[in-house]
Design an enzyme around this catalytic site. Structure first.
Site, mmCIF file in Angstrom:
data_model
loop_
_atom_site.group_PDB
_atom_site.id
_atom_site.type_symbol
_atom_site.label_atom_id
_atom_site.label_comp_id
_atom_site.label_asym_id
_atom_site.label_seq_id
_atom_site.Cartn_x
_atom_site.Cartn_y
_atom_site.Cartn_z
ATOM 1 N N ASP A 13 50.119 5.451 33.393
ATOM 2 C CA ASP A 13 50.041 6.699 32.643
ATOM 3 C C ASP A 13 51.459 7.275 32.574
ATOM 4 O O ASP A 13 52.395 6.752 33.189
ATOM 5 C CB ASP A 13 49.044 7.674 33.281
ATOM 6 C CG ASP A 13 48.506 8.662 32.243
ATOM 7 O OD1 ASP A 13 49.159 8.845 31.200
ATOM 8 O OD2 ASP A 13 47.450 9.265 32.475
HETATM 9 C C1 BGC Z 1 47.436 11.130 29.637
HETATM 10 C C2 BGC Z 1 46.920 9.829 29.056
HETATM 11 C C3 BGC Z 1 47.537 9.597 27.703
HETATM 12 C C4 BGC Z 1 49.041 9.591 27.854
HETATM 13 C C5 BGC Z 1 49.767 9.307 26.552
HETATM 14 C C6 BGC Z 1 48.950 11.211 29.587
HETATM 15 O O1 BGC Z 1 49.401 12.476 29.921
HETATM 16 O O2 BGC Z 1 46.966 11.259 30.956
HETATM 17 O O3 BGC Z 1 45.521 9.869 28.967
HETATM 18 O O4 BGC Z 1 47.066 8.393 27.169
HETATM 19 O O5 BGC Z 1 49.458 10.857 28.316
HETATM 20 O O6 BGC Z 1 49.709 10.358 25.694
#
Ligand code: BGC
Length: 747
Positions: A294
């Site tokens: 993530d």
């Molecule tokens: C979130 C993810 C997301 C990623 C990309 C993160 O802050 O937890 O779910 O896919 O950002 O935007």
């Protein structure tokens, strides 16, 4: 102990070996590479420098839609230097074409980019938030919605979505419950499978399918106290039984990538958890795709207190089985040093790069890197009439009727003036809900617009905001009272604003925010019929509101077609059939409250509500406000004649459901079981099946369910899944509480 006789434990083990049957292996739908693709990948690996390899393991963000720090903003130059494997938050044909051109025309090895984006509930046509969609209990419709999302996203250059989010969640304070499918693991698995199918289709090389990503692996949905990013601590048994299965379902459906979660599990953050990423996911489950972190979650290992610095964090993650770093740049920055110091090895790096290149090959990017950059598709395949119609249908199917005294709903056609009152009555921006990708709020149909579209000039529709969603300003109450007094019928549009759910949006109090309860109380005093429409991203503790003599329709955040879909339900063109997939608590103090809890040694007995030494609160009922599976209809259903037969490994169940009201209606017929005695304790009820059926007024239908003993299996302390013979209770009903039941013995 007398040595001649086996101990109880030995008897138990022998009994288990004799009687407990393992669950049959599941089929793997992972899409396969051609031999030409395999050869291409090996040839590339042979030519790549270490830096180019580390580049393939790096995902960077364009400037749009950020959810964290952007660490590199010279990504265009880096692409030409072969230092970028994938980009996120970049879309539209022209923009993606330019990025791909830099990769395939200006970098040495001409490796195309993965282009990722959070296409969570639609891309341009925004569907209801996933929690809302799950309340439709319509797997086909959910799959179709994600098919549309894939068509639209790929028409704008995207080839990878960070979805589905399959985190099971039992705490509505957590803002990200809006993004998942609620509290039930069995239903969560079915929806996970439908979503992967919708996104990936059967051929990833088609130009309108994209790579899906199961996230957030794992247990992100169980943060302590419902606070986002917080610590997760649970037994291995709970992890296996409740939190991992939807991920396994994604894998079985062929999902191409997995995203690690921000949280730790038992002291080890997922992003450096070798047991989770390598031993379980890659080895035991046989996952062939790639893992991505993530957003900057490798760098965050320093904050977790498990890595000394970013370099140490990169070492831990790479060795744990992470294949791609999202935004953090740690592999690129420290991979070479770590390799020199023999803290990571080239085999692991090659394995990671290979898995990324394989995904690119599966998508057909080596055959045509501009496959997803088609202007004609961008012009013709976005927000089409059919796609909008599907969105509208999903809005009305996601609505859950929570309360309807005196049949306040549907709105009688004879009504002349409707007053719409409340902060969500005409708010385009709020209709999208969180994670609305490239959705354009200007194109959303609000409740006011939807009702006007439906009524034309047959009714007079007036609107007053009354108050804001989340402050204590009551200066709009008078104007609201005035329009209320002059109307025959009042619709109150209440709830949360768009930003009160989603990532980093936990709430400690989950009643209606601001002065909305007071507004409702004031309006009800007019004595007019009042229907409250709720717009929100999580279950709410609306005990106060529920005590009023009003109808309540839960609409979630419906997306682009919100107002039109809701109007269909309000006027009875669609008879609501949605059922909650997450329990609504009476108060936050009951949390976590969910339907599949255990009996305990001192269960509460409703027939003896004041008993002292039982598991209950002194100051609040144990029962939730609205249970899992709950939802009313404009008609009524009666369940009878539950028949069960057990033949070998087959358990056949049938039940009769009569539509006893005055309208045709759909019913989600739910099937639960309880395993009465196990070698470990079992939940009071577990969902094992459902059918959504249309039953005409006056009609009675017989609904059949066919379970096998595999459906009775559960995880044991040795983490093996098998069933145990004995007595089971079979329940069918209209929700998880109102059921009829029968005991069966399965040998
Ligand atoms: C979130 C993810 C997301 C990623 C990309 C993160 O802050 O937890 O779910 O896919 O950002 O935007």
């Amino acid at each position: 102990m007398n040595k001649c006789f086996p101990s109880n434990e030995i008897i138990l083990v022998v009994a288990l070996l004799l009687f407990c049957k393992p669950v049959t292996a599941q089929k793997d739908n992972q899409q396969k590479l051609s031999s030409a693709d395999k050869a291409k990948i090996e040839s590339l690996l042979g030519q790549m420098t270490l830096e180019e390899k580390l580049g393939q393991m790096s995902l960077f963000a364009a400037e749009w839609d950020v959810t964290g720090p952007i660490l590199k903003n010279n990504y265009k130059k880096m692409i030409t230097e072969g230092k970028v494997g994938a980009m996120l938050n970049a879309y539209t044909v022209d923009y993606v074409h330019e990025l791909q051109r830099l990769a395939v025309e200006e970098s040495r090895l001409k490796i195309p980019l993965l282009i990722g984006y959070d296409v969570i509930h639609g891309h341009r046509t925004i569907f209801p938030i996933p929690l809302g969609q799950s309340c439709s209990w319509d797997l086909k419709l959910i799959e179709d919605a994600d098919r549309v999302a894939a068509i639209e996203a790929t028409a704008e250059g995207i080839n990878w979505t960070f979805a589905p989010m399959v985190d099971i969640a039992r705490d509505p304070r957590w803002g990200r419950v809006m993004e998942g499918s609620g509290e039930d693991t069995w239903l969560g698995c079915k929806i996970a499978e439908a979503r992967v199918k919708g996104f990936q289709g059967t051929d990833l090389k088609a130009n309108n399918t994209l790579l899906a990503c199961a996230k957030h692996f794992a247990a992100y949905g169980a943060p302590q106290a419902g606070r986002d990013y917080n610590t997760v601590d649970m037994s291995q048994l709970s992890l296996y039984e409740w939190y991992l299965p939807p991920f396994k379902a994604c894998l079985v459906a062929g999902v191409g990538s997995f995203m690690t979660s921000f949280n730790e599990i038992a002291g080890v953050p997922s992003t450096c958890n070798k047991w989770l990423l390598t031993d379980l996911l890659k080895k035991e489950w046989g996952f062939k795709g790639f893992t991505v972190t993530d957003w900057t979650s490798i760098n965050e290992l320093v904050n977790h207190g498990i890595a000394e610095d970013n370099k140490d964090a990169a070492r831990l993650s790479l060795n744990a089985g992470v294949d791609m770093d999202m935004v953090g740049s740690t592999f690129l920055d420290f991979g070479a040093e770590l390799l020199n110091e023999k803290k990571v090895n080239l085999t692991r790096i090659d394995e990671a790069v290979r898995s990324v290149l394989e995904a690119k090959a599966l998508l057909g990017l080596f055959d045509d890197p501009y496959r997803y950059c088609n202007k004609t598709r961008q012009e013709n395949e976005i927000m089409t009439t059919d796609q909008l119609a599907l969105a509208k249908k999903l809005v009305s199917e996601s609505c859950v009727l929570l309360k309807n005294p005196n049949q306040i709903l549907p709105i009688p056609e004879k009504i002349k003036t409707i007053a719409i009152i409340g902060p969500l009555g005409d708010s385009k921006k709020d209709m999208l809900g969180s994670w609305s990708a490239a959705g354009q709020w200007e194109k959303c149909v609000t409740l006011l617009e939807g009702i006007k579209n439906r009524t034309g000039n047959k009714m007079e529709i007036v609107y007053e905001k009354g108050c804001n969603t989340n402050d204590d300003d009551k200066s709009g109450f008078d104007a609201a009272m005035k329009v209320a007094m002059n109307a025959d019928y009042i619709i109150l549009a209440l709830g949360e604003n768009n930003w009160m759910s989603g990532e980093a949006a936990s709430r400690s109090k989950i009643d209606l925010p601001g002065v909305q309860n007071e507004l409702a109380e004031a309006i009800v005093k007019t004595g007019k019929p009042v229907a409250v429409l709720l717009f929100n991203g999580r279950p709410l503790a609306i005990t106060k509101l529920t005590s009023l003599p009003i109808a309540i329709l839960e609409t979630w955040f419906g997306g682009t077609q919100a107002g039109n879909g809701i109007a269909d339900v309000l006027f009875g063109d669609v008879n609501p059939a949605g059922k909650l997939t997450m329990t609504f608590p009476r108060t936050e103090d009951q949390i976590p409250v969910f339907y599949n809890g255990k009996n305990t040694g001192r269960p509460y007995n409703p027939a003896d509500p004041n008993a002292k030494y039982v598991s209950r609160y002194l100051d609040c009922s144990n029962d939730p406000l609205f249970p899992f599976g709950y939802g009313l209809s404009y008609t009524t259903f009666a369940y009878s004649n539950l028949v069960t037969t057990v033949e070998g490994s087959k358990i056949n169940i049938s039940v009769q459901i009569a539509n006893t009201g005055n309208r045709d209606g759909e019913e989600v017929v739910q099937l639960y079981i309880r395993d009465k005695v196990g070698t470990i304790t079992r939940p009071l009820k577990e969902l094992k099946g459902f059918q959504k059926v249309l039953i005409k007024k006056g009609e009675t239908k017989t609904i059949a369910f066919n379970l096998t003993t595999d459906d009775l299996a559960f995880y044991h302390p040795d983490l093996k899944k098998y069933w145990e013979p004995g007595e089971f209770v079979v329940f069918t009903g209209t929700n998880s509480v109102e059921t009829i039941s029968k005991s069966i013995t399965v040998k």
